[in-house]
Design a protein around this motif. Structure first.
Motif, PDB file in Angstrom:
ATOM      1  N   GLU A   9      41.992  76.208 -18.446  1.00  0.00           N
ATOM      2  CA  GLU A   9      42.679  75.348 -17.472  1.00  0.00           C
ATOM      3  C   GLU A   9      44.092  74.996 -17.965  1.00  0.00           C
ATOM      4  OE1 GLU A   9      40.799  71.648 -16.445  1.00  0.00           O
ATOM      5  OE2 GLU A   9      41.255  71.955 -14.331  1.00  0.00           O
ATOM      6  N   ARG A  12      46.360  77.795 -17.088  1.00  0.00           N
ATOM      7  CA  ARG A  12      46.807  77.804 -15.683  1.00  0.00           C
ATOM      8  C   ARG A  12      47.846  76.720 -15.427  1.00  0.00           C
ATOM      9  NH1 ARG A  12      42.220  76.844 -12.152  1.00  0.00           N
ATOM     10  NH2 ARG A  12      40.879  76.563 -13.962  1.00  0.00           N
ATOM     11  N   SER A  16      51.634  77.231 -14.064  1.00  0.00           N
ATOM     12  CA  SER A  16      52.182  76.446 -12.952  1.00  0.00           C
ATOM     13  C   SER A  16      53.554  75.877 -13.323  1.00  0.00           C
ATOM     14  CB  SER A  16      51.200  75.324 -12.592  1.00  0.00           C
ATOM     15  OG  SER A  16      51.736  74.489 -11.595  1.00  0.00           O
ATOM     16  N   TYR A  99      49.483  76.111  -8.672  1.00  0.00           N
ATOM     17  CA  TYR A  99      49.074  77.453  -9.083  1.00  0.00           C
ATOM     18  C   TYR A  99      47.597  77.392  -9.444  1.00  0.00           C
ATOM     19  CZ  TYR A  99      48.499  81.649 -11.900  1.00  0.00           C
ATOM     20  OH  TYR A  99      48.042  82.834 -12.414  1.00  0.00           O
ATOM     21  N   GLN A 100      46.775  78.075  -8.676  1.00  0.00           N
ATOM     22  CA  GLN A 100      45.328  78.098  -8.894  1.00  0.00           C
ATOM     23  C   GLN A 100      44.766  76.701  -9.142  1.00  0.00           C
ATOM     24  OE1 GLN A 100      44.363  81.123 -11.771  1.00  0.00           O
ATOM     25  NE2 GLN A 100      45.285  82.757 -10.543  1.00  0.00           N
ATOM     26  N   GLY A 101      45.166  75.759  -8.272  1.00  0.00           N
ATOM     27  CA  GLY A 101      44.611  74.407  -8.336  1.00  0.00           C
ATOM     28  C   GLY A 101      45.279  73.470  -9.320  1.00  0.00           C
TER      29      GLY A 101
END
Ligand code: MF3
Ligand code: CO
Length: 383
Positions: A9, A12, A16, A99-101
């Motif tokens: 996480e 990611r 972002s 970006y992807q949550g």
């Protein structure tokens, strides 16, 4: 409250922030007298989407754009429109990326052309306030430590600090608890624990600190029409301090492979070590090729250029050497960024292997050579 610690996480979240910093950099470089804030909004949105992100502000509580563009006495949340920027103005550019949550948030204030000294000082001092706020972030510290650091710098200098708005937690949404005010007392307020993601964002005026929201329901302006500036970063609290999440991913290197008829081009990124190919330039006419190359270097904020240097199997300059020597001399005349050369034997071999394997389409050789050139250069300068 977003506490983000799982490696996958965190990765990611970093991506972002990198997309955001790159898009904001591209938007900043487009600022000039005559451009409209709507054009800036389009540039920002295209840059975010091209990198695989989504504009986080668009439709957030009904907000109609990707970018918040706040000119002069507008503090934050200015809606992009057809207004043209004029020399001497200042503009706050605020962007959010999902970006992807994972959500990140960043803002800068920049001059439009040449600006007056008080405006220059406002921008420099607001940026410094953000730096001091960042420096106060540590595990076991508090949001009050951040506010105190920012307030302690700005108030003695006579600035107004906006209090109706503050920094905030984020990560899984644009806004999450805790609030991160730009004023405060040390050791007060919520604790900063490892993994916590926050946005720190001083909003500063050269007059009254009070603000009001205009009839559009968004644009926040100073009550006395005084100039305002805004800087913002997203950070993650770590075991030892903090990690800057909205880090400038824009440290880019241009790879150039000068062929007979074409110049292969690839743009590599220092933080990822990866390079992406660009369409090659035709060298039928140098008077057309040079402006294109110069424009690419300026718009991508290239920090250095790597040119393939032809050596033969014995390590002596090959038949192309004189042409390339001339190309490099001309390039150095035209651009200010450093130019380095790298032995192109390795990349040439790799391209030949690809050709034999018939994995290349015609015309791809030059760009592939440039891509391999940049990637090997990035790898070598990393060691
Ligand atoms: N960047 C702003 C902030 O930090 C958020 C903008 S919300 C929007 O609070 F709706 F205007 F996009
Ligand atoms: Co924010």
């Amino acid at each position: 409250m977003a506490i983000i610690t799982a490696q996958e996480e965190v990765a990611r979240l970093r991506r972002s922030g990198q997309i955001l910093a790159g898009a904001l950099g591209e938007t900043v470089r487009a600022v000039r007298p005559g451009i409209t804030t709507r054009q800036l909004d389009r540039i920002a949105e295209a840059a975010i989407r091209r990198a695989g992100g989504q504009p986080a502000f668009k439709n957030y509580q009904g907000y109609p754009a990707t970018l918040c563009a706040s000119v002069n006495s507008q503090v934050v949340h200015g809606i992009p429109d057809s207004r043209r920027l004029r020399e001497g103005e200042i503009i706050g550019l605020d962007l959010g990326v999902e970006y992807q949550g994972l959500y990140t948030d960043q803002a800068v204030t920049v001059p439009v052309g040449k600006i007056a000294p008080p405006a220059e000082r406002l921008i420099a001092d607001t940026r410094q306030a953000l730096e001091l706020g960042l420096a106060a972030v540590r595990p076991g510290g508090t949001t009050g430590d951040i506010g105190a650091a920012i307030q302690g710098w700005l108030e003695p200098r006579g600035y107004g600090i906006v209090r109706q708005l503050s920094g905030h937690g984020l990560g899984h949404a644009v806004h999450e608890p805790p609030a991160v005010p730009n004023v405060g007392r040390p050791a007060s307020g919520p604790e900063l624990t490892p993994g916590l993601v926050i946005a720190i964002e001083p909003m500063v005026t050269i007059g009254d600190w009070r603000v009001k929201t205009q009839a559009d329901g968004w644009t926040v302006v100073t009550v006395d029409d005084s100039l305002a500036a805004h800087f913002e970063h997203t950070v993650r609290v770590t075991d030892s301090g903090y990690e800057l999440i909205t880090a400038d991913g824009g440290r880019t290197v241009l790879g150039v492979d000068v062929g007979e008829k074409k110049i292969g081009l690839a743009i590599g990124n220092r933080s990822t070590g990866l390079a992406f190919v660009r369409p090659p330039l035709l060298v039928t006419s140098w008077s057309q090729a040079w402006p294109k190359l110069e424009q690419l270097i300026a718009s991508e904020n290239i920090e250095s250029v790597v040119v393939g240097w032809p050596l033969n199997a014995q390590g002596q300059p090959g038949p192309q050497a004189e042409r390339i020597r001339q190309f490099i001399a001309d390039l150095k005349q035209r651009i200010r960024v450093p130019v380095v050369t790298r032995d192109e034997r390795l990349t040439t071999q790799a391209v030949r292997r690809e050709q034999r394997g018939r994995r290349l389409r015609r015309g791809q050789e030059d760009s592939l050579a440039a891509q391999l050139l940049v990637e090997s250069y990035l790898e070598e300068s990393r060691r």
